[in-house]
Design a protein around this motif. Sequence first.
Motif, PDB file in Angstrom:
ATOM      1  N   TRP A   1       0.688  -1.170   0.439  1.00 47.34           N
ATOM      2  CA  TRP A   1       0.337   0.246   0.442  1.00 47.34           C
ATOM      3  C   TRP A   1       0.896   1.144  -0.016  1.00 47.34           C
ATOM      4  CZ3 TRP A   1      -5.551   0.480   1.060  1.00 47.34           C
ATOM      5  CH2 TRP A   1      -6.454  -0.655   0.831  1.00 47.34           C
ATOM      6  N   ASP A   2       0.687   2.337  -1.001  1.00 46.76           N
ATOM      7  CA  ASP A   2       1.682   3.622  -0.990  1.00 46.76           C
ATOM      8  C   ASP A   2       3.174   3.055  -1.062  1.00 46.76           C
ATOM      9  OD1 ASP A   2      -0.675   4.627  -1.392  1.00 46.76           O
ATOM     10  OD2 ASP A   2      -0.601   5.173   0.729  1.00 46.76           O
ATOM     11  N   GLY A   3       3.509   1.415  -1.311  1.00 46.59           N
ATOM     12  CA  GLY A   3       4.627   0.810  -1.470  1.00 46.59           C
ATOM     13  C   GLY A   3       5.636   0.837  -0.669  1.00 46.59           C
ATOM     14  N   GLN A   4       4.218   0.505   0.511  1.00 45.06           N
ATOM     15  CA  GLN A   4       5.048  -0.245   1.850  1.00 45.06           C
ATOM     16  C   GLN A   4       4.260  -1.344   2.128  1.00 45.06           C
ATOM     17  OE1 GLN A   4       5.995   3.151   4.203  1.00 45.06           O
ATOM     18  NE2 GLN A   4       4.660   4.564   3.049  1.00 45.06           N
ATOM     19  N   LEU A   5       4.729  -2.049   3.340  1.00 39.20           N
ATOM     20  CA  LEU A   5       3.273  -3.613   3.479  1.00 39.20           C
ATOM     21  C   LEU A   5       4.129  -3.366   4.838  1.00 39.20           C
ATOM     22  CD1 LEU A   5       2.720  -6.244   2.632  1.00 39.20           C
ATOM     23  CD2 LEU A   5       4.649  -6.493   4.155  1.00 39.20           C
ATOM     24  N   ASP A   6       3.359  -4.151   6.260  1.00 41.09           N
ATOM     25  CA  ASP A   6       3.711  -4.073   7.637  1.00 41.09           C
ATOM     26  C   ASP A   6       2.773  -4.836   7.985  1.00 41.09           C
ATOM     27  OD1 ASP A   6       4.966  -4.461  10.177  1.00 41.09           O
ATOM     28  OD2 ASP A   6       4.804  -2.247  10.618  1.00 41.09           O
ATOM     29  N   CYS A   7       3.253  -6.519   8.453  1.00 44.00           N
ATOM     30  CA  CYS A   7       2.466  -7.363   8.563  1.00 44.00           C
ATOM     31  C   CYS A   7       2.518  -8.013   9.947  1.00 44.00           C
ATOM     32  CB  CYS A   7       2.307  -8.208   7.164  1.00 44.00           C
ATOM     33  SG  CYS A   7       1.016  -7.986   6.340  1.00 44.00           S
ATOM     34  N   ARG A   8       2.369  -7.945  10.446  1.00 45.07           N
ATOM     35  CA  ARG A   8       1.810  -9.226  12.224  1.00 45.07           C
ATOM     36  C   ARG A   8       1.264 -10.105  12.677  1.00 45.07           C
ATOM     37  NH1 ARG A   8       2.000  -3.270  12.878  1.00 45.07           N
ATOM     38  NH2 ARG A   8       3.501  -2.715  14.209  1.00 45.07           N
ATOM     39  N   MET A   9       2.060 -11.542  12.507  1.00 42.10           N
ATOM     40  CA  MET A   9       0.996 -12.888  12.044  1.00 42.10           C
ATOM     41  C   MET A   9       0.353 -12.752  12.897  1.00 42.10           C
ATOM     42  SD  MET A   9       2.832 -13.245   9.635  1.00 42.10           S
ATOM     43  CE  MET A   9       4.210 -12.072   8.774  1.00 42.10           C
ATOM     44  N   LYS A  10      -0.740 -13.347  13.088  1.00 42.08           N
ATOM     45  CA  LYS A  10      -2.110 -13.403  14.138  1.00 42.08           C
ATOM     46  C   LYS A  10      -1.996 -14.668  13.879  1.00 42.08           C
ATOM     47  CE  LYS A  10      -6.606 -13.397  13.887  1.00 42.08           C
ATOM     48  NZ  LYS A  10      -8.260 -12.660  13.199  1.00 42.08           N
ATOM     49  N   HIS A  11      -1.150 -15.604  13.374  1.00 45.39           N
ATOM     50  CA  HIS A  11      -1.345 -17.094  13.864  1.00 45.39           C
ATOM     51  C   HIS A  11      -0.087 -18.066  13.824  1.00 45.39           C
ATOM     52  CE1 HIS A  11      -5.828 -16.914  14.522  1.00 45.39           C
ATOM     53  NE2 HIS A  11      -6.035 -17.087  13.187  1.00 45.39           N
ATOM     54  N   ARG A  12       0.586 -18.010  14.424  1.00 42.33           N
ATOM     55  CA  ARG A  12       1.870 -18.775  14.014  1.00 42.33           C
ATOM     56  C   ARG A  12       2.782 -19.670  13.092  1.00 42.33           C
ATOM     57  NH1 ARG A  12       3.691 -20.783  20.942  1.00 42.33           N
ATOM     58  NH2 ARG A  12       3.143 -19.089  21.894  1.00 42.33           N
TER      59      ARG A  12
END
Length: 471
Positions: free
Chosen positions: A425-436
């Motif tokens: 999104w707008d050249g960026q991504l930040d993902c935190r895992m919801k499930h191990r």
Amino acid sequence: MLGIMHWSFRRYIIILAGSGLLWFLISLRTPKINEDTYHLETKRSLHQKFSSKSEKYLQGNSYNVLSRMSHLTYQYLVGALPLKKKILTVGLSSMQSPTGIYLVKTLRSVFKVSSKNELRHITVLVHLADSDPDWLNETVSIIISHFTSQILQGQLLVIHAPSAAYQHLWYQPYKVFNFSDIKTFQSKQMLDYAFLMSFAANLSEYFLMIEDNIRSTRHFVTTLQQELEARKDVPWTIMDSANHGLVGKLCHSRDLPKLAGFLLLFYQDKSPDLLLLHFRILQGQKDPIHIRPLLFYHFDSPSSFSPHDFHICEDPDNEKFEEDSFDIPDNPPAVVYTNMQTLHNHLAQNAYSLDETFFLTPNALPGHQLTVILDKGVNVIRVQVLTGTAIEKLQSLEEGKVELGSNPTGESKHCTKYTFLGQLWDGQLDCRMKHRQTGHNVSCVRLVVTGPKDNSWVMVRHINIWVNHEE
């Protein structure tokens, strides 16, 4: 006399038996008959109701709803008519709501998830369906402040249907509108969309209905174009890309005058779902056409924020997105490979370093990749990808996705299996895992270019990885 009575009794028995046999034969075919006659009965009942309501609304020029629509003078609040007919009009109606303002978020979502090439082919049309001048002025000012660029490029048009359009149709003042009455709300909503559709009839080849509290999925325009191409030789009236109501309904613009008139005549009788169902059947489309996966979600729906059950990717506009966080990435030992052109001072490995160096390429094309191959599998809990300059976001990758890889093979440990993590999104991504399980034993993190870019130079500043050290 006795003979006559005996003969009559025999004839009665024969007729009774024949009737029973006939009923039995008919009953064997009942499901087929019911299935075939449903559409016919629907046409008959709607035709009768249409005729009766036509007498009420179409007798005399002052009540001629359909003809009055063609003579409406709409007020242009923002923007102007497009210079040429486009492929798609994305239309929505909005009015004052005590539940909060989602209109700006809805518009931002439509523009953000669409590439520059996609935006060339669409017009976003907004009908502000409220007579309160203070609300109209405030809303117009907000729209102009947020979407000046889209307005100047002819991608956004905001209109207002005059109060005279609702004369003889709507008697409840807007300022005392009862949103808790769902039937009343739906009736008013269908009137608003009827006037919206009447205006949009000549703007484009196709018309897409959404609402003012909707979040769009990435590249929904391209997905719709693919569906249209796949069905170009098959007649259809309505395609559905959402779950209910007026959201995500795609139709031919040539059908809009007829559909608008249909809504005006029956807006008090049925819910939007049923009215669109009846219109579709009357137009000859027997079976629904569903576009999967769904392209639109309400903001209050969990699916709109987390369409995938395995991770949460933050929107860069979300205050939770922290590019300059004090949470320092782990970035375990790895090598970085790419099939993009590299420059001597801006190598692919720079994108994975924790300093201020970066990777820069002059030819990022669809299918090109930048892959981080870890020395050993780790349990990833967060992935962050930052492209473009830190402030102006120049040379960012507008269309790209990030994948997690497993099953390494060969001496170079290339991964043979990849799982989608999220879109940029707008050249960026930040993902935190919801499930191990999602981040379990990850061996590769891959950035893939998914669309063309007018200026093909792309900077990848950081690919950051956080791992779970407790496992």
